[in-house]
Write a protein that holds these residues in place. Structure first.
Motif, PDB file in Angstrom:
ATOM      1  N   THR A  16       0.840  -1.196   0.000  1.00 44.63           N
ATOM      2  CA  THR A  16       0.000   0.000   0.000  1.00 44.63           C
ATOM      3  C   THR A  16       0.874   1.244   0.000  1.00 44.63           C
ATOM      4  N   VAL A  17       0.360   2.269  -0.622  1.00 45.61           N
ATOM      5  CA  VAL A  17       1.077   3.546  -0.734  1.00 45.61           C
ATOM      6  C   VAL A  17       0.197   4.642  -0.150  1.00 45.61           C
ATOM      7  N   PRO A  18       0.723   5.459   0.741  1.00 41.08           N
ATOM      8  CA  PRO A  18      -0.071   6.576   1.259  1.00 41.08           C
ATOM      9  C   PRO A  18      -0.330   7.609   0.162  1.00 41.08           C
ATOM     10  N   CYS A  19      -1.536   8.136   0.144  1.00 42.77           N
ATOM     11  CA  CYS A  19      -1.885   9.138  -0.881  1.00 42.77           C
ATOM     12  C   CYS A  19      -3.067   9.948  -0.383  1.00 42.77           C
ATOM     13  N   GLY A  20      -3.433  10.945  -1.115  1.00 40.31           N
ATOM     14  CA  GLY A  20      -4.598  11.736  -0.775  1.00 40.31           C
ATOM     15  C   GLY A  20      -5.881  10.966  -1.019  1.00 40.31           C
ATOM     16  N   ALA A  21      -6.902  11.261  -0.248  1.00 35.21           N
ATOM     17  CA  ALA A  21      -8.171  10.550  -0.385  1.00 35.21           C
ATOM     18  C   ALA A  21      -8.816  10.820  -1.740  1.00 35.21           C
ATOM     19  N   ARG A  22      -8.774  12.056  -2.198  1.00 30.63           N
ATOM     20  CA  ARG A  22      -9.344  12.380  -3.499  1.00 30.63           C
ATOM     21  C   ARG A  22      -8.544  11.714  -4.616  1.00 30.63           C
ATOM     22  N   PHE A  23      -7.219  11.690  -4.445  1.00 29.79           N
ATOM     23  CA  PHE A  23      -6.349  11.050  -5.427  1.00 29.79           C
ATOM     24  C   PHE A  23      -6.693   9.563  -5.529  1.00 29.79           C
ATOM     25  N   ARG A  24      -6.867   8.901  -4.386  1.00 29.85           N
ATOM     26  CA  ARG A  24      -7.198   7.472  -4.384  1.00 29.85           C
ATOM     27  C   ARG A  24      -8.512   7.220  -5.115  1.00 29.85           C
ATOM     28  N   ALA A  25      -9.508   8.052  -4.850  1.00 28.85           N
ATOM     29  CA  ALA A  25     -10.799   7.875  -5.511  1.00 28.85           C
ATOM     30  C   ALA A  25     -10.670   8.034  -7.022  1.00 28.85           C
ATOM     31  N   ALA A  26      -9.846   9.002  -7.459  1.00 28.34           N
ATOM     32  CA  ALA A  26      -9.657   9.213  -8.890  1.00 28.34           C
ATOM     33  C   ALA A  26      -8.950   8.031  -9.542  1.00 28.34           C
ATOM     34  N   VAL A  42      -0.931   0.669 -12.176  1.00 29.51           N
ATOM     35  CA  VAL A  42       0.357   1.128 -11.666  1.00 29.51           C
ATOM     36  C   VAL A  42       1.495   0.632 -12.556  1.00 29.51           C
ATOM     37  N   ALA A  43       1.461  -0.670 -12.908  1.00 28.12           N
ATOM     38  CA  ALA A  43       2.521  -1.237 -13.736  1.00 28.12           C
ATOM     39  C   ALA A  43       2.603  -0.532 -15.086  1.00 28.12           C
ATOM     40  N   ALA A  44       1.454  -0.272 -15.705  1.00 27.75           N
ATOM     41  CA  ALA A  44       1.436   0.406 -16.998  1.00 27.75           C
ATOM     42  C   ALA A  44       1.951   1.839 -16.872  1.00 27.75           C
ATOM     43  N   ALA A  45       1.525   2.543 -15.813  1.00 31.21           N
ATOM     44  CA  ALA A  45       1.952   3.935 -15.624  1.00 31.21           C
ATOM     45  C   ALA A  45       3.464   4.014 -15.409  1.00 31.21           C
ATOM     46  N   LEU A  46       4.014   3.086 -14.638  1.00 29.27           N
ATOM     47  CA  LEU A  46       5.457   3.097 -14.383  1.00 29.27           C
ATOM     48  C   LEU A  46       6.249   2.849 -15.655  1.00 29.27           C
ATOM     49  N   LEU A  47       5.680   2.060 -16.586  1.00 24.15           N
ATOM     50  CA  LEU A  47       6.361   1.792 -17.848  1.00 24.15           C
ATOM     51  C   LEU A  47       6.312   3.004 -18.788  1.00 24.15           C
ATOM     52  N   LEU A  48       5.192   3.708 -18.769  1.00 23.27           N
ATOM     53  CA  LEU A  48       4.977   4.776 -19.743  1.00 23.27           C
ATOM     54  C   LEU A  48       5.478   6.141 -19.287  1.00 23.27           C
ATOM     55  N   VAL A  49       5.410   6.389 -18.005  1.00 22.44           N
ATOM     56  CA  VAL A  49       5.721   7.730 -17.501  1.00 22.44           C
ATOM     57  C   VAL A  49       7.199   7.817 -17.134  1.00 22.44           C
ATOM     58  N   PRO A  50       7.921   8.797 -17.690  1.00 17.93           N
ATOM     59  CA  PRO A  50       9.337   8.937 -17.333  1.00 17.93           C
ATOM     60  C   PRO A  50       9.510   9.339 -15.878  1.00 17.93           C
ATOM     61  N   GLU A  51      10.654   9.026 -15.331  1.00 19.57           N
ATOM     62  CA  GLU A  51      10.926   9.412 -13.948  1.00 19.57           C
ATOM     63  C   GLU A  51      10.973  10.928 -13.827  1.00 19.57           C
ATOM     64  N   GLY A  52      10.610  11.403 -12.664  1.00 17.92           N
ATOM     65  CA  GLY A  52      10.596  12.848 -12.434  1.00 17.92           C
ATOM     66  C   GLY A  52       9.208  13.448 -12.490  1.00 17.92           C
ATOM     67  N   ALA A  53       8.166  12.612 -12.745  1.00 17.39           N
ATOM     68  CA  ALA A  53       6.799  13.132 -12.740  1.00 17.39           C
ATOM     69  C   ALA A  53       6.474  13.690 -11.352  1.00 17.39           C
ATOM     70  N   ALA A  54       5.736  14.767 -11.330  1.00 17.13           N
ATOM     71  CA  ALA A  54       5.434  15.461 -10.072  1.00 17.13           C
ATOM     72  C   ALA A  54       4.663  14.559  -9.119  1.00 17.13           C
ATOM     73  N   ALA A  82       3.596   8.646 -11.179  1.00 14.30           N
ATOM     74  CA  ALA A  82       3.179   7.946 -12.389  1.00 14.30           C
ATOM     75  C   ALA A  82       1.662   7.881 -12.493  1.00 14.30           C
ATOM     76  N   LEU A  83       1.004   7.635 -11.364  1.00 17.52           N
ATOM     77  CA  LEU A  83      -0.458   7.589 -11.376  1.00 17.52           C
ATOM     78  C   LEU A  83      -1.054   8.973 -11.640  1.00 17.52           C
ATOM     79  N   ALA A  84      -0.429   9.996 -11.098  1.00 22.13           N
ATOM     80  CA  ALA A  84      -0.910  11.351 -11.359  1.00 22.13           C
ATOM     81  C   ALA A  84      -0.817  11.661 -12.848  1.00 22.13           C
ATOM     82  N   ALA A  85       0.276  11.230 -13.485  1.00 21.73           N
ATOM     83  CA  ALA A  85       0.424  11.440 -14.918  1.00 21.73           C
ATOM     84  C   ALA A  85      -0.623  10.646 -15.697  1.00 21.73           C
TER      85      ALA A  85
END
Length: 214
Positions: A16-26, A42-54, A82-85
Protein backbone atom coordinates in the motif's frame (compact mmCIF):
# COMPACT_ATOMS: atom_id res chain seq x y z
CA UNK A 1 -6.15 -24.76 6.39
CA UNK A 2 -8.39 -24.50 3.33
CA UNK A 3 -11.23 -22.13 2.70
CA UNK A 4 -14.80 -23.44 2.90
CA UNK A 5 -16.13 -24.83 -0.36
CA UNK A 6 -17.53 -22.13 -2.64
CA UNK A 7 -15.55 -19.32 -0.99
CA UNK A 8 -12.36 -18.19 -2.70
CA UNK A 9 -9.62 -16.92 -0.38
CA UNK A 10 -8.75 -13.24 -0.77
CA UNK A 11 -5.43 -12.60 -2.49
CA UNK A 12 -2.68 -11.00 -0.45
CA UNK A 13 -3.28 -7.31 0.01
CA UNK A 14 0.17 -6.53 -1.35
CA UNK A 15 1.84 -3.19 -0.93
CA UNK A 16 0.00 0.00 0.00
CA UNK A 17 1.08 3.55 -0.73
CA UNK A 18 -0.07 6.58 1.26
CA UNK A 19 -1.88 9.14 -0.88
CA UNK A 20 -4.60 11.74 -0.78
CA UNK A 21 -8.17 10.55 -0.38
CA UNK A 22 -9.34 12.38 -3.50
CA UNK A 23 -6.35 11.05 -5.43
CA UNK A 24 -7.20 7.47 -4.38
CA UNK A 25 -10.80 7.88 -5.51
CA UNK A 26 -9.66 9.21 -8.89
CA UNK A 27 -7.23 6.30 -9.38
CA UNK A 28 -9.91 3.74 -8.50
CA UNK A 29 -12.33 5.41 -10.92
CA UNK A 30 -9.75 5.39 -13.73
CA UNK A 31 -8.90 1.72 -13.14
CA UNK A 32 -12.60 0.83 -13.19
CA UNK A 33 -13.12 2.81 -16.39
CA UNK A 34 -10.25 0.91 -18.03
CA UNK A 35 -11.55 -2.43 -16.75
CA UNK A 36 -8.34 -3.28 -14.90
CA UNK A 37 -7.12 -3.41 -11.33
CA UNK A 38 -5.01 -0.74 -9.69
CA UNK A 39 -1.84 -2.91 -9.69
CA UNK A 40 -2.06 -3.27 -13.47
CA UNK A 41 -2.69 0.46 -13.83
CA UNK A 42 0.36 1.13 -11.67
CA UNK A 43 2.52 -1.24 -13.74
CA UNK A 44 1.44 0.41 -17.00
CA UNK A 45 1.95 3.94 -15.62
CA UNK A 46 5.46 3.10 -14.38
CA UNK A 47 6.36 1.79 -17.85
CA UNK A 48 4.98 4.78 -19.74
CA UNK A 49 5.72 7.73 -17.50
CA UNK A 50 9.34 8.94 -17.33
CA UNK A 51 10.93 9.41 -13.95
CA UNK A 52 10.60 12.85 -12.43
CA UNK A 53 6.80 13.13 -12.74
CA UNK A 54 5.43 15.46 -10.07
CA UNK A 55 4.47 13.69 -6.85
CA UNK A 56 1.03 14.85 -5.59
CA UNK A 57 2.00 13.85 -2.05
CA UNK A 58 0.43 11.70 0.61
CA UNK A 59 -2.47 14.00 1.43
CA UNK A 60 -4.88 16.25 -0.40
CA UNK A 61 -7.88 18.43 0.36
CA UNK A 62 -10.00 15.37 1.21
CA UNK A 63 -7.44 13.99 3.67
CA UNK A 64 -5.15 10.97 3.48
CA UNK A 65 -5.70 7.36 2.43
CA UNK A 66 -3.92 4.17 1.46
CA UNK A 67 -3.87 2.74 -2.05
CA UNK A 68 -3.16 -0.95 -2.75
CA UNK A 69 -0.69 -1.03 -5.64
CA UNK A 70 0.42 -4.66 -5.76
CA UNK A 71 4.04 -5.77 -5.81
CA UNK A 72 6.51 -3.18 -7.10
CA UNK A 73 9.94 -1.95 -6.10
CA UNK A 74 9.20 1.66 -7.10
CA UNK A 75 9.22 4.30 -4.40
CA UNK A 76 6.02 5.83 -3.09
CA UNK A 77 6.74 9.17 -4.75
CA UNK A 78 7.44 7.47 -8.08
CA UNK A 79 4.20 5.49 -7.93
CA UNK A 80 2.10 8.53 -7.02
CA UNK A 81 3.80 10.61 -9.73
CA UNK A 82 3.18 7.95 -12.39
CA UNK A 83 -0.46 7.59 -11.38
CA UNK A 84 -0.91 11.35 -11.36
CA UNK A 85 0.42 11.44 -14.92
CA UNK A 86 -1.96 8.63 -15.88
CA UNK A 87 -4.85 10.66 -14.49
CA UNK A 88 -3.69 13.67 -16.47
CA UNK A 89 -3.50 11.57 -19.64
CA UNK A 90 -7.14 10.64 -19.15
CA UNK A 91 -7.75 14.21 -20.34
CA UNK A 92 -7.42 14.07 -24.18
CA UNK A 93 -5.65 17.41 -24.23
CA UNK A 94 -2.98 16.44 -21.70
CA UNK A 95 0.58 15.31 -22.37
CA UNK A 96 3.53 14.29 -20.22
CA UNK A 97 6.70 16.30 -19.95
CA UNK A 98 9.97 14.98 -18.56
CA UNK A 99 10.74 16.24 -15.08
CA UNK A 100 13.67 18.34 -16.34
CA UNK A 101 11.40 20.11 -18.83
CA UNK A 102 8.87 20.79 -16.09
CA UNK A 103 11.58 22.31 -13.91
CA UNK A 104 12.72 24.49 -16.81
CA UNK A 105 9.17 25.68 -17.39
CA UNK A 106 8.73 26.44 -13.71
CA UNK A 107 11.97 28.45 -13.72
CA UNK A 108 10.83 30.34 -16.84
CA UNK A 109 7.47 31.15 -15.24
CA UNK A 110 9.22 32.39 -12.10
CA UNK A 111 11.53 34.59 -14.19
CA UNK A 112 8.59 36.01 -16.15
CA UNK A 113 6.74 36.71 -12.91
CA UNK A 114 9.73 38.62 -11.56
CA UNK A 115 10.09 40.59 -14.80
CA UNK A 116 6.39 41.40 -14.80
CA UNK A 117 6.61 42.79 -11.28
CA UNK A 118 9.67 44.82 -12.23
CA UNK A 119 7.88 46.19 -15.30
CA UNK A 120 4.80 47.03 -13.25
CA UNK A 121 6.90 48.96 -10.72
CA UNK A 122 8.69 50.80 -13.54
CA UNK A 123 5.41 51.70 -15.24
CA UNK A 124 3.98 52.90 -11.96
CA UNK A 125 6.97 55.19 -11.43
CA UNK A 126 6.76 56.50 -14.99
CA UNK A 127 2.98 56.81 -15.26
CA UNK A 128 1.20 60.08 -14.69
CA UNK A 129 -0.59 60.54 -11.40
CA UNK A 130 -4.34 61.16 -11.67
CA UNK A 131 -5.26 64.81 -11.97
CA UNK A 132 -7.37 66.37 -9.26
CA UNK A 133 -11.07 65.86 -9.89
CA UNK A 134 -12.71 65.05 -13.22
CA UNK A 135 -11.30 65.89 -16.64
CA UNK A 136 -13.33 68.87 -17.91
CA UNK A 137 -10.88 70.74 -20.14
CA UNK A 138 -10.03 69.61 -23.67
CA UNK A 139 -6.41 70.67 -23.12
CA UNK A 140 -6.08 68.39 -20.08
CA UNK A 141 -7.76 65.52 -21.93
CA UNK A 142 -5.38 65.88 -24.88
CA UNK A 143 -2.38 65.91 -22.54
CA UNK A 144 -3.68 62.81 -20.76
CA UNK A 145 -3.80 60.97 -24.10
CA UNK A 146 -0.32 62.16 -25.06
CA UNK A 147 -1.42 64.57 -27.80
CA UNK A 148 0.63 67.71 -28.35
CA UNK A 149 -2.45 69.93 -28.34
CA UNK A 150 -6.20 69.76 -28.82
CA UNK A 151 -5.98 70.18 -32.61
CA UNK A 152 -3.64 67.37 -33.67
CA UNK A 153 -5.93 64.32 -33.66
CA UNK A 154 -9.16 62.92 -35.02
CA UNK A 155 -11.79 60.60 -33.55
CA UNK A 156 -10.09 57.41 -34.75
CA UNK A 157 -6.83 58.45 -33.09
CA UNK A 158 -8.66 59.17 -29.85
CA UNK A 159 -10.32 55.76 -29.78
CA UNK A 160 -7.12 53.98 -30.78
CA UNK A 161 -5.17 55.71 -28.03
CA UNK A 162 -7.88 54.85 -25.49
CA UNK A 163 -7.62 51.16 -26.45
CA UNK A 164 -3.86 51.35 -25.86
CA UNK A 165 -4.13 53.01 -22.45
CA UNK A 166 -7.18 51.26 -20.98
CA UNK A 167 -5.47 47.85 -20.48
CA UNK A 168 -2.66 49.59 -18.60
CA UNK A 169 -4.86 51.31 -16.00
CA UNK A 170 -7.93 49.05 -15.81
CA UNK A 171 -8.63 48.57 -12.06
CA UNK A 172 -9.20 44.81 -12.39
CA UNK A 173 -6.67 43.69 -15.01
CA UNK A 174 -4.30 46.60 -15.65
CA UNK A 175 -0.56 46.36 -15.17
CA UNK A 176 -0.74 49.69 -13.34
CA UNK A 177 -4.26 49.28 -11.97
CA UNK A 178 -5.73 52.65 -11.01
CA UNK A 179 -9.47 53.25 -10.73
CA UNK A 180 -9.11 57.05 -10.67
CA UNK A 181 -6.86 57.03 -13.72
CA UNK A 182 -9.25 54.76 -15.61
CA UNK A 183 -12.17 57.03 -14.80
CA UNK A 184 -10.21 60.03 -16.09
CA UNK A 185 -9.33 58.16 -19.30
CA UNK A 186 -13.03 57.58 -19.95
CA UNK A 187 -13.82 61.23 -19.22
CA UNK A 188 -10.99 62.33 -21.51
CA UNK A 189 -12.10 60.05 -24.35
CA UNK A 190 -15.68 61.31 -24.20
CA UNK A 191 -14.54 64.93 -24.03
CA UNK A 192 -12.15 64.60 -26.99
CA UNK A 193 -14.67 62.74 -29.14
CA UNK A 194 -17.27 65.44 -28.41
CA UNK A 195 -14.66 68.10 -29.18
CA UNK A 196 -13.83 66.54 -32.55
CA UNK A 197 -17.46 66.05 -33.54
CA UNK A 198 -18.39 69.61 -32.50
CA UNK A 199 -15.71 71.57 -34.32
CA UNK A 200 -14.03 69.20 -36.78
CA UNK A 201 -15.59 70.77 -39.89
CA UNK A 202 -15.09 74.36 -38.80
CA UNK A 203 -12.55 76.66 -40.40
CA UNK A 204 -10.96 77.20 -37.01
CA UNK A 205 -10.17 73.47 -36.72
CA UNK A 206 -8.71 73.24 -40.24
CA UNK A 207 -6.63 76.39 -39.77
CA UNK A 208 -5.15 75.17 -36.50
CA UNK A 209 -4.31 71.82 -38.11
CA UNK A 210 -2.56 73.57 -40.96
CA UNK A 211 -5.10 72.61 -43.61
CA UNK A 212 -7.18 74.80 -45.96
CA UNK A 213 -9.96 76.85 -44.46
CA UNK A 214 -13.52 75.68 -44.95
Amino acid sequence: MTAPEGIRPSPPAGRTVPCGARFRAAVLALAAARGIGVPMLVAAALLLVPEGAADPGGRDSDGDALLEVGETDAGDDRIRGALAAALALADPGARILPGEDVRKLEAAVETLGYRNKTLAHALQRLSFQPLDGRITQVRDAAQLFGFVNEWCFDEDQVRRRFRELAPVYHPDTGIVACRERMGQLIDARNLLVHHVRSVYGSGDWMARRGGPSA
